[in-house]
Design a protein around this motif. Structure first.
Motif, PDB file in Angstrom:
ATOM      1  N   GLN A 269       0.874  -1.449  -0.274  1.00 38.79           N
ATOM      2  CA  GLN A 269       0.075   0.212  -0.478  1.00 38.79           C
ATOM      3  C   GLN A 269       0.334   0.843   0.039  1.00 38.79           C
ATOM      4  O   GLN A 269       2.094   1.261   0.809  1.00 38.79           O
ATOM      5  CB  GLN A 269      -1.012   0.391   1.381  1.00 38.79           C
ATOM      6  N   MET A 270       0.092   2.066  -0.779  1.00 35.70           N
ATOM      7  CA  MET A 270       0.859   3.548  -0.557  1.00 35.70           C
ATOM      8  C   MET A 270      -0.089   4.849  -0.094  1.00 35.70           C
ATOM      9  O   MET A 270      -0.450   4.607  -1.035  1.00 35.70           O
ATOM     10  CB  MET A 270       1.684   3.456  -1.671  1.00 35.70           C
ATOM     11  N   ARG A 271       0.519   5.523   0.798  1.00 34.99           N
ATOM     12  CA  ARG A 271      -0.147   7.043   1.406  1.00 34.99           C
ATOM     13  C   ARG A 271       0.131   7.419   0.721  1.00 34.99           C
ATOM     14  O   ARG A 271       1.172   8.403   1.010  1.00 34.99           O
ATOM     15  CB  ARG A 271      -0.484   6.455   2.700  1.00 34.99           C
ATOM     16  N   LEU A 272      -0.829   8.609   0.332  1.00 34.71           N
ATOM     17  CA  LEU A 272      -1.301  10.098  -0.732  1.00 34.71           C
ATOM     18  C   LEU A 272      -1.829  11.079   0.375  1.00 34.71           C
ATOM     19  O   LEU A 272      -2.788  10.938   0.200  1.00 34.71           O
ATOM     20  CB  LEU A 272      -0.709   9.306  -2.067  1.00 34.71           C
ATOM     21  N   VAL A 273      -0.973  11.473   0.610  1.00 37.18           N
ATOM     22  CA  VAL A 273      -1.494  12.667   1.688  1.00 37.18           C
ATOM     23  C   VAL A 273      -1.486  14.438   1.072  1.00 37.18           C
ATOM     24  O   VAL A 273      -0.326  14.618   0.763  1.00 37.18           O
ATOM     25  CB  VAL A 273      -1.681  12.777   3.564  1.00 37.18           C
ATOM     26  N   GLU A 274      -2.560  14.541   0.302  1.00 36.12           N
ATOM     27  CA  GLU A 274      -2.445  15.908  -0.172  1.00 36.12           C
ATOM     28  C   GLU A 274      -2.664  16.889   0.907  1.00 36.12           C
ATOM     29  O   GLU A 274      -3.354  17.115   2.069  1.00 36.12           O
ATOM     30  CB  GLU A 274      -2.785  16.801  -1.467  1.00 36.12           C
ATOM     31  N   SER A 275      -1.419  18.410   0.332  1.00 36.76           N
ATOM     32  CA  SER A 275      -2.110  19.520   1.228  1.00 36.76           C
ATOM     33  C   SER A 275      -2.156  21.155   0.798  1.00 36.76           C
ATOM     34  O   SER A 275      -1.377  20.670  -0.124  1.00 36.76           O
ATOM     35  CB  SER A 275      -2.229  19.887   2.476  1.00 36.76           C
ATOM     36  N   GLY A 276      -2.114  21.820   0.951  1.00 33.60           N
ATOM     37  CA  GLY A 276      -2.483  23.017   0.075  1.00 33.60           C
ATOM     38  C   GLY A 276      -3.114  23.699  -0.121  1.00 33.60           C
ATOM     39  O   GLY A 276      -2.612  24.667  -1.200  1.00 33.60           O
ATOM     40  N   GLY A 277      -4.016  23.169  -0.554  1.00 32.02           N
ATOM     41  CA  GLY A 277      -5.191  23.957  -1.069  1.00 32.02           C
ATOM     42  C   GLY A 277      -5.958  25.010  -0.411  1.00 32.02           C
ATOM     43  O   GLY A 277      -5.510  25.183   0.476  1.00 32.02           O
ATOM     44  N   GLY A 278      -6.714  25.693  -1.303  1.00 31.72           N
ATOM     45  CA  GLY A 278      -7.210  26.628  -0.156  1.00 31.72           C
ATOM     46  C   GLY A 278      -7.995  27.557  -1.296  1.00 31.72           C
ATOM     47  O   GLY A 278      -9.001  27.343  -2.311  1.00 31.72           O
ATOM     48  N   LEU A 279      -8.498  28.309  -0.752  1.00 34.01           N
ATOM     49  CA  LEU A 279      -9.769  29.767  -1.375  1.00 34.01           C
ATOM     50  C   LEU A 279      -8.804  31.054  -1.800  1.00 34.01           C
ATOM     51  O   LEU A 279      -8.169  31.692  -0.826  1.00 34.01           O
ATOM     52  CB  LEU A 279     -10.730  30.491  -0.721  1.00 34.01           C
ATOM     53  N   VAL A 280      -8.140  31.385  -2.981  1.00 30.70           N
ATOM     54  CA  VAL A 280      -7.911  31.803  -3.459  1.00 30.70           C
ATOM     55  C   VAL A 280      -8.239  32.857  -4.458  1.00 30.70           C
ATOM     56  O   VAL A 280      -8.788  32.065  -5.418  1.00 30.70           O
ATOM     57  CB  VAL A 280      -6.426  31.808  -3.743  1.00 30.70           C
ATOM     58  N   GLN A 281      -7.730  34.554  -4.489  1.00 26.68           N
ATOM     59  CA  GLN A 281      -8.632  35.417  -6.285  1.00 26.68           C
ATOM     60  C   GLN A 281      -6.839  34.640  -7.582  1.00 26.68           C
ATOM     61  O   GLN A 281      -6.835  34.551  -6.970  1.00 26.68           O
ATOM     62  CB  GLN A 281      -8.357  36.702  -5.105  1.00 26.68           C
ATOM     63  N   ALA A 282      -8.487  35.176  -8.029  1.00 29.50           N
ATOM     64  CA  ALA A 282      -7.769  35.000  -9.319  1.00 29.50           C
ATOM     65  C   ALA A 282      -6.417  35.899  -9.126  1.00 29.50           C
ATOM     66  O   ALA A 282      -6.187  36.802  -9.035  1.00 29.50           O
ATOM     67  CB  ALA A 282      -9.061  35.871 -10.626  1.00 29.50           C
ATOM     68  N   GLY A 283      -5.362  34.572 -10.517  1.00 26.47           N
ATOM     69  CA  GLY A 283      -4.209  35.972 -10.386  1.00 26.47           C
ATOM     70  C   GLY A 283      -2.872  35.150  -9.128  1.00 26.47           C
ATOM     71  O   GLY A 283      -2.262  35.618  -9.000  1.00 26.47           O
ATOM     72  N   GLY A 284      -4.148  34.376  -8.441  1.00 25.44           N
ATOM     73  CA  GLY A 284      -2.622  34.474  -7.095  1.00 25.44           C
ATOM     74  C   GLY A 284      -1.547  33.243  -7.472  1.00 25.44           C
ATOM     75  O   GLY A 284      -1.846  33.103  -7.750  1.00 25.44           O
ATOM     76  N   SER A 285      -2.262  32.730  -6.411  1.00 22.72           N
ATOM     77  CA  SER A 285      -0.724  31.669  -6.512  1.00 22.72           C
ATOM     78  C   SER A 285      -0.764  30.600  -5.333  1.00 22.72           C
ATOM     79  O   SER A 285      -1.096  30.361  -4.068  1.00 22.72           O
ATOM     80  CB  SER A 285       0.603  32.225  -6.250  1.00 22.72           C
ATOM     81  N   LEU A 286      -0.918  28.953  -5.846  1.00 25.19           N
ATOM     82  CA  LEU A 286      -0.530  27.820  -5.108  1.00 25.19           C
ATOM     83  C   LEU A 286       0.268  27.168  -4.221  1.00 25.19           C
ATOM     84  O   LEU A 286       0.364  26.748  -5.973  1.00 25.19           O
ATOM     85  CB  LEU A 286      -2.490  27.395  -4.533  1.00 25.19           C
ATOM     86  N   LEU A 287       0.452  26.668  -3.557  1.00 30.85           N
ATOM     87  CA  LEU A 287       2.112  24.851  -3.735  1.00 30.85           C
ATOM     88  C   LEU A 287       1.046  24.238  -2.891  1.00 30.85           C
ATOM     89  O   LEU A 287       1.121  24.150  -1.840  1.00 30.85           O
ATOM     90  CB  LEU A 287       3.147  25.310  -2.495  1.00 30.85           C
ATOM     91  N   LEU A 288       0.895  23.321  -3.794  1.00 31.28           N
ATOM     92  CA  LEU A 288       0.269  22.012  -3.141  1.00 31.28           C
ATOM     93  C   LEU A 288       1.048  20.885  -3.364  1.00 31.28           C
ATOM     94  O   LEU A 288       2.496  21.325  -4.236  1.00 31.28           O
ATOM     95  CB  LEU A 288      -0.667  21.215  -4.010  1.00 31.28           C
ATOM     96  N   SER A 289       0.886  20.295  -2.212  1.00 32.29           N
ATOM     97  CA  SER A 289       1.996  19.358  -1.381  1.00 32.29           C
ATOM     98  C   SER A 289       1.259  18.174  -1.226  1.00 32.29           C
ATOM     99  O   SER A 289      -0.434  17.535  -0.783  1.00 32.29           O
ATOM    100  CB  SER A 289       3.081  20.094  -0.055  1.00 32.29           C
ATOM    101  N   CYS A 290       2.201  16.497  -1.911  1.00 31.00           N
ATOM    102  CA  CYS A 290       1.650  15.219  -1.362  1.00 31.00           C
ATOM    103  C   CYS A 290       2.530  14.680  -0.412  1.00 31.00           C
ATOM    104  O   CYS A 290       4.154  14.933  -1.086  1.00 31.00           O
ATOM    105  CB  CYS A 290       1.398  14.977  -2.520  1.00 31.00           C
ATOM    106  N   ALA A 291       1.919  14.503   0.694  1.00 36.13           N
ATOM    107  CA  ALA A 291       3.523  13.770   0.953  1.00 36.13           C
ATOM    108  C   ALA A 291       2.468  11.828   1.041  1.00 36.13           C
ATOM    109  O   ALA A 291       1.834  11.314   0.813  1.00 36.13           O
ATOM    110  CB  ALA A 291       3.008  13.899   2.837  1.00 36.13           C
ATOM    111  N   ALA A 292       3.903  11.573   0.469  1.00 39.05           N
ATOM    112  CA  ALA A 292       3.957   9.846   0.067  1.00 39.05           C
ATOM    113  C   ALA A 292       4.672   9.086   1.122  1.00 39.05           C
ATOM    114  O   ALA A 292       5.734   9.181   1.881  1.00 39.05           O
ATOM    115  CB  ALA A 292       4.380   9.535  -0.955  1.00 39.05           C
ATOM    116  N   SER A 293       4.079   7.998   1.944  1.00 39.65           N
ATOM    117  CA  SER A 293       4.113   6.931   2.662  1.00 39.65           C
ATOM    118  C   SER A 293       4.066   5.550   1.914  1.00 39.65           C
ATOM    119  O   SER A 293       3.157   5.547   1.686  1.00 39.65           O
ATOM    120  CB  SER A 293       4.166   7.180   4.044  1.00 39.65           C
ATOM    121  N   GLY A 294       4.666   4.228   2.676  1.00 38.57           N
ATOM    122  CA  GLY A 294       4.181   3.038   2.529  1.00 38.57           C
ATOM    123  C   GLY A 294       5.390   2.340   1.055  1.00 38.57           C
ATOM    124  O   GLY A 294       4.912   1.064   1.434  1.00 38.57           O
ATOM    125  N   ARG A 295       5.409   3.263   0.742  1.00 42.58           N
ATOM    126  CA  ARG A 295       5.925   2.542  -0.903  1.00 42.58           C
ATOM    127  C   ARG A 295       7.850   3.329  -1.374  1.00 42.58           C
ATOM    128  O   ARG A 295       7.204   4.198  -0.609  1.00 42.58           O
ATOM    129  CB  ARG A 295       5.332   1.995  -1.053  1.00 42.58           C
TER     130      ARG A 295
END
Length: 118
Positions: A1-27
C-alpha cells in the motif's frame, strides 16, 4: 500500500498562487512516476501534470502549461505543484497519483480543494 496525503489547497483570488504538496509513505517513492490530476463535480478527472521517477522529465496539460510547475523531492518523499496566475477554471479537487511502471501499481490521494474566485 502507498499512502498519499495532499495539502495546500484553499481559497485564492484569480491571479494568485498556491503550492500543493503530496506526502507519500508506505512504498519506495523514487520508483514511482508521480502526477497531479483534478476533478470538478460531474466531470471526469483530468490530467494536470506528471513528473518521472528521477525528476528529470515533466509534462503538463495545455490548460496549466506556463502557469504551473511540478516537482518532487525523493529524499523527503514529497511531490509538489506550484500554481501561479490562477484562474476560476482552475477550481477543482486536486489529486496526487503514484504509478509504478514496472508493476503497474497505482495509488491516489484523497484530494485537496482549490477554489479560485473571480
Amino acid at each position: 500500500q502507498m499512502r498519499l496525503v495532499e495539502s495546500g489547497g484553499g481559497l485564492v483570488q484569480a491571479g494568485g498562487s498556491l503550492l500543493l504538496s503530496c506526502a507519500a509513505s508506505g512504498r519506495t517513492f523514487s520508483i514511482h512516476d508521480m502526477a497531479w490530476y483534478r476533478q470538478v463535480p460531474g466531470k471526469e478527472r483530468e490530467f494536470v501534470a506528471t513528473i518521472r521517477r528521477g525528476g528529470d522529465n515533466a509534462f503538463y496539460a495545455d490548460s496549466v502549461k506556463g502557469r504551473s510547475t511540478i516537482s518532487r523531492d525523493n529524499a523527503k518523499n514529497m511531490l509538489y505543484l506550484q500554481m501561479k496566475n490562477l484562474k476560476p477554471e482552475d477550481t477543482a479537487t486536486y489529486y496526487c497519483n503514484a504509478h509504478a511502471p514496472v508493476t503497474d501499481f497505482q495509488s491516489w490521494g484523497q484530494g485537496t480543494q482549490v477554489t479560485v474566485s473571480s
